[in-house]
Write a protein that holds these residues in place. Structure first.
Motif, PDB file in Angstrom:
ATOM      1  N   THR A 209       0.841  -1.194   0.000  1.00  0.00           N
ATOM      2  CA  THR A 209       0.000   0.000   0.000  1.00  0.00           C
ATOM      3  C   THR A 209       0.873   1.240   0.000  1.00  0.00           C
ATOM      4  OG1 THR A 209      -1.959   1.025   0.989  1.00  0.00           O
ATOM      5  CG2 THR A 209      -0.257   0.244   2.510  1.00  0.00           C
ATOM      6  N   HIS A 210       0.228   2.385  -0.119  1.00  0.00           N
ATOM      7  CA  HIS A 210       0.874   3.696  -0.053  1.00  0.00           C
ATOM      8  C   HIS A 210      -0.009   4.528   0.880  1.00  0.00           C
ATOM      9  CE1 HIS A 210       3.034   2.492  -3.744  1.00  0.00           C
ATOM     10  NE2 HIS A 210       1.857   2.077  -4.186  1.00  0.00           N
TER      11      HIS A 210
ATOM     12  N   TYR B 177       6.708   4.788  -0.556  1.00  0.00           N
ATOM     13  CA  TYR B 177       6.337   6.155  -0.936  1.00  0.00           C
ATOM     14  C   TYR B 177       7.490   7.099  -0.623  1.00  0.00           C
ATOM     15  CZ  TYR B 177       2.809   9.678  -2.141  1.00  0.00           C
ATOM     16  OH  TYR B 177       2.091  10.650  -2.778  1.00  0.00           O
TER      17      TYR B 177
ATOM     18  N   ASN C 125      -2.948   1.492  -2.947  1.00  0.00           N
ATOM     19  CA  ASN C 125      -3.415   2.744  -2.348  1.00  0.00           C
ATOM     20  C   ASN C 125      -4.931   2.844  -2.444  1.00  0.00           C
ATOM     21  OD1 ASN C 125      -4.248   4.520  -4.788  1.00  0.00           O
ATOM     22  ND2 ASN C 125      -2.288   3.658  -5.401  1.00  0.00           N
TER      23      ASN C 125
END
Length: 447
Positions: free
Chosen positions: A68-69, A129, A308
């Motif tokens: 994920t971000h 990120y 995300n």
């Protein structure tokens, strides 16, 4: 030494035997699982600092969100109708407004993401990120376990690439947390698209020296392979294997466009894994689907991630298990080629294995960290069924989560965050969100 006894729960251990223990108990001592078993061997309540009756609950390992971000919660709802797995869609909906981001935007966004993850049963996440230091700080304050990959984007500039790698190395050396919850990695965004072959090889060399992994996007679209097909008549995975890239711990997100030869590259690697982001892949409009079944048949570790929440819109890993199961059936043209138990393992122990943490988390076993989730099975959808994993995957929801422990600390207690109230987190985020998008609008107007 603190001791907690949890009893009267259904234990889904996800251990090598995939044991399910009805009316089971588990003891936490100093943040670790000391012992567990059936009701017949349950210890008495004396001598425990806390005793918790979990009748009607499922107790299982905490879920692992393998890609994920977290900062990108700021973009939720701003990419509708655009594919984030194409260069054009990503640049116009994400990269262009992203240029207006400042460090002060990060902590409130990560705090909200961590809250959503914890409240839906995720105890560990793998993030990639920019602003890695700020992400690590916010994740640490939230109490989650997190692999934070320092985002490296070269964009054809050799000097920039060297500078970014040096910064990533400094981040890794400076951010290892004393409690082991924050784990720093390298995060080159993608091969060939914005990290050259030479830089990727150097990243692996430095990562191996520092003892960290590499998390990147691979095979998201045709751009990944265009350069290597033109230069070598091979795919990016094959070219990178020849360059020595797969000599490190490589954790690759998406992997929609893998050929049989690419799958063989992953299978030959000593520590290569895939983060399958089923919902994000479907929402992207790409025809390709990650070949999870062939990858698993080849012996490759496949974990699950949400990507995300501009691409997915949700951090619910129970929902992600369900979508992964459905999309596998569609791709393979076969009913349930991935069993519900396999999907649960992908969201727990396989996620842990992908991050090099399988000896620490991912299953309920004595000696492991007490990263646990208690799911309330007394609500709608939880009627009796012959297979508990199927009930969880296809009838359950992350919103059924009631309690969450990380390293024995209860970070969610009766659906409430214990470190910081959700309302305060949400209010801070609202201010950061409004400020960020006003800044983006001003930058667009000035352009």
């Amino acid at each position: 030494m603190t001791r907690e006894l949890i009893h009267s729960a259904t234990l889904m251990t996800v251990d090598p035997q995939d044991r399910v223990v009805d009316d089971g108990w588990l003891v936490i001592e100093d943040g670790r699982i000391a012992e567990l078993g059936p009701a017949s061997s349950r210890p008495g309540s004396a001598g425990f600092d806390r005793v918790t009756d979990l009748s009607g609950h499922l107790l299982m390992p905490g879920l692992v969100n393998a890609h994920t971000h977290s900062v990108m919660v700021l973009f939720r709802g701003h990419a509708e109708g655009h594919s984030l797995l194409t260069m054009d869609g990503w640049y116009n909906t994400i990269r262009e407004p992203e240029l207006a981001m400042v460090a002060e935007d990060v902590a409130p966004a990560v705090a909200l993401s961590c809250a959503e993850m914890a409240l839906s049963g995720t105890t560990t996440f793998c993030d990639q990120y920019f602003f890695a230091e700020e992400i690590a700080g916010a994740a640490g304050r939230a109490g989650l376990r997190a692999v934070i990959a320092y985002g490296i984007v070269q964009l054809g500039d050799e000097v920039r690439g060297a500078e970014e790698l040096a910064k990533a190395a400094a981040f890794v050396e400076g951010q290892r947390s004393s409690d082991g919850r924050i784990i720093p990695w390298f995060g080159p965004h993608a091969p060939y698209v914005d990290n050259t072959e030479a830089l990727l090889a150097e990243e692996v060399r430095v990562a191996n020296r520092l003892g960290c992994g590499i998390h990147l996007h691979m095979a998201c679209g045709p751009e990944d392979n265009e350069e290597t097909l033109a230069r070598y008549d091979t795919t990016a995975s094959v070219a990178l294997e020849k360059a020595g890239f797969f000599g490190g711990r490589i954790h690759a997100a998406h992997c929609l466009d893998l050929s049989d030869e690419d799958i063989a590259v992953f299978a030959r690697a000593e520590a290569a894994s895939v983060a399958h982001c089923a919902s994000a892949g479907l929402r992207s409009g790409r025809e390709a689907i990650c070949p999870v079944v062939p990858l698993k048949r080849a012996g490759v570790t496949v974990a699950l991630g949400t990507d995300n929440v501009a691409a997915n819109n949700s951090y619910d890993m129970v929902a992600e298990m369900r979508v992964a199961g459905l999309v596998a059936s569609h791709r393979q043209r076969q009913a349930q080629p991935l069993t519900s138990r396999e999907l649960v393992r992908m969201a727990t122990i396989d996620g842990a294995r992908a991050l090099g943490l399988e000896h620490e988390i991912g299953s309920l076993e004595s000696g492991k960290a007490a990263d646990l989730v208690a799911i309330d099975m007394r609500g709608p959808g939880w009627s009796p069924a012959p297979d508990l994993a199927t009930l969880l995957v296809y009838s359950g929801s992350g919103r059924d989560t009631r309690h969450v422990w990380v390293a024995g600390e209860r970070i969610v207690d009766d659906r409430r965050l214990t470190r910081r109230a959700y309302g305060d987190i949400r209010a801070d985020y609202q201010g950061a969100y409004d400020t960020f998008w006003r800044r983006v609008a001003a930058a667009r107007e000035a352009a």
